[in-house]
Design a protein around this motif. Structure first.
Motif, PDB file in Angstrom:
ATOM      1  N   TYR A  84       9.397   6.827  -2.680  1.00  0.00           N
ATOM      2  CA  TYR A  84       9.281   7.909  -3.661  1.00  0.00           C
ATOM      3  C   TYR A  84      10.662   8.313  -4.169  1.00  0.00           C
ATOM      4  N   GLU A 128       2.272   1.582  -3.535  1.00  0.00           N
ATOM      5  CA  GLU A 128       1.241   2.025  -4.476  1.00  0.00           C
ATOM      6  C   GLU A 128       0.939   3.513  -4.321  1.00  0.00           C
ATOM      7  N   GLU A 129       0.827   3.976  -3.079  1.00  0.00           N
ATOM      8  CA  GLU A 129       0.541   5.398  -2.843  1.00  0.00           C
ATOM      9  C   GLU A 129       1.685   6.278  -3.335  1.00  0.00           C
ATOM     10  N   SER A 130       2.911   5.835  -3.136  1.00  0.00           N
ATOM     11  CA  SER A 130       4.073   6.605  -3.609  1.00  0.00           C
ATOM     12  C   SER A 130       4.098   6.650  -5.134  1.00  0.00           C
ATOM     13  N   SER A 150       7.217   5.956   2.897  1.00  0.00           N
ATOM     14  CA  SER A 150       6.692   6.471   1.631  1.00  0.00           C
ATOM     15  C   SER A 150       7.708   7.401   0.962  1.00  0.00           C
ATOM     16  N   LEU A 201       1.552   6.495  -7.110  1.00  0.00           N
ATOM     17  CA  LEU A 201       0.492   7.394  -7.577  1.00  0.00           C
ATOM     18  C   LEU A 201       0.980   8.837  -7.637  1.00  0.00           C
ATOM     19  N   ILE A 243       0.845  -1.207   0.000  1.00  0.00           N
ATOM     20  CA  ILE A 243       0.000   0.000   0.000  1.00  0.00           C
ATOM     21  C   ILE A 243       0.874   1.247   0.000  1.00  0.00           C
ATOM     22  N   VAL A 244       1.929   1.232   0.791  1.00  0.00           N
ATOM     23  CA  VAL A 244       2.856   2.373   0.821  1.00  0.00           C
ATOM     24  C   VAL A 244       3.468   2.576  -0.560  1.00  0.00           C
TER      25      VAL A 244
END
Length: 137
Positions: free
Chosen positions: A78, A39-41, A74, A43, A36-37
């Motif tokens: 990134y 995927e969010e990064s 995150s 995005l 999840i971390v």
């Protein structure tokens, strides 16, 4: 004399950064799903407009539990992916092949009780000069 002054300034900056890290290290440790971390990064990077890059993402199909600070993790994800984007972006465009390829993977090694996150790219790599100073602030 210039070299000594540069070394002195590097020590001052390193000391300052270490002090800043101590203040910033008040992490909120909790159990997270690494995927999840990631995927969010991703995005956040998806809308950056990096035309011609091929990004292959193969995240583990099951939840990857890790204990850590979501914000710092995150940021690390990134930064790693952004570094790869910048690295392959330095390459000249090959005819029809775009500018480069980035592979992102996560997984687990149950026998060692660990999870992993990997970013690889086909960029030019690090110069020797950069390698020598890689872990200096």
């Amino acid at each position: 004399m210039v070299r000594r002054q540069i070394e002195r300034l590097e020590q001052i900056v390193a000391s300052y950064l270490e002090s800043a890290r101590v203040h910033a290290s008040r992490m909120e440790q909790k159990v997270l799903d690494l995927n999840i971390v990631v995927e969010e990064s991703l995005l956040l990077l998806a809308t950056s407009g990096h035309e011609g890059l091929r990004m292959d993402c193969a995240l583990h199909t099951e939840e990857l539990k890790v204990k850590g600070d979501a914000t710092q993790l995150s940021q690390a994800v990134y930064n790693l992916v952004l570094n790869a984007i910048q690295s392959v972006g330095q390459q000249p465009r090959a005819s029809g092949n775009g500018r480069g390829r980035i592979e992102i993977r996560s997984g687990s090694r149950p026998e060692r009780q660990e999870v992993f996150f990997e970013v690889s790219d086909d960029g030019p790599g690090l110069t020797e000069r950069v390698k020598e100073r890689l872990f200096q602030p």
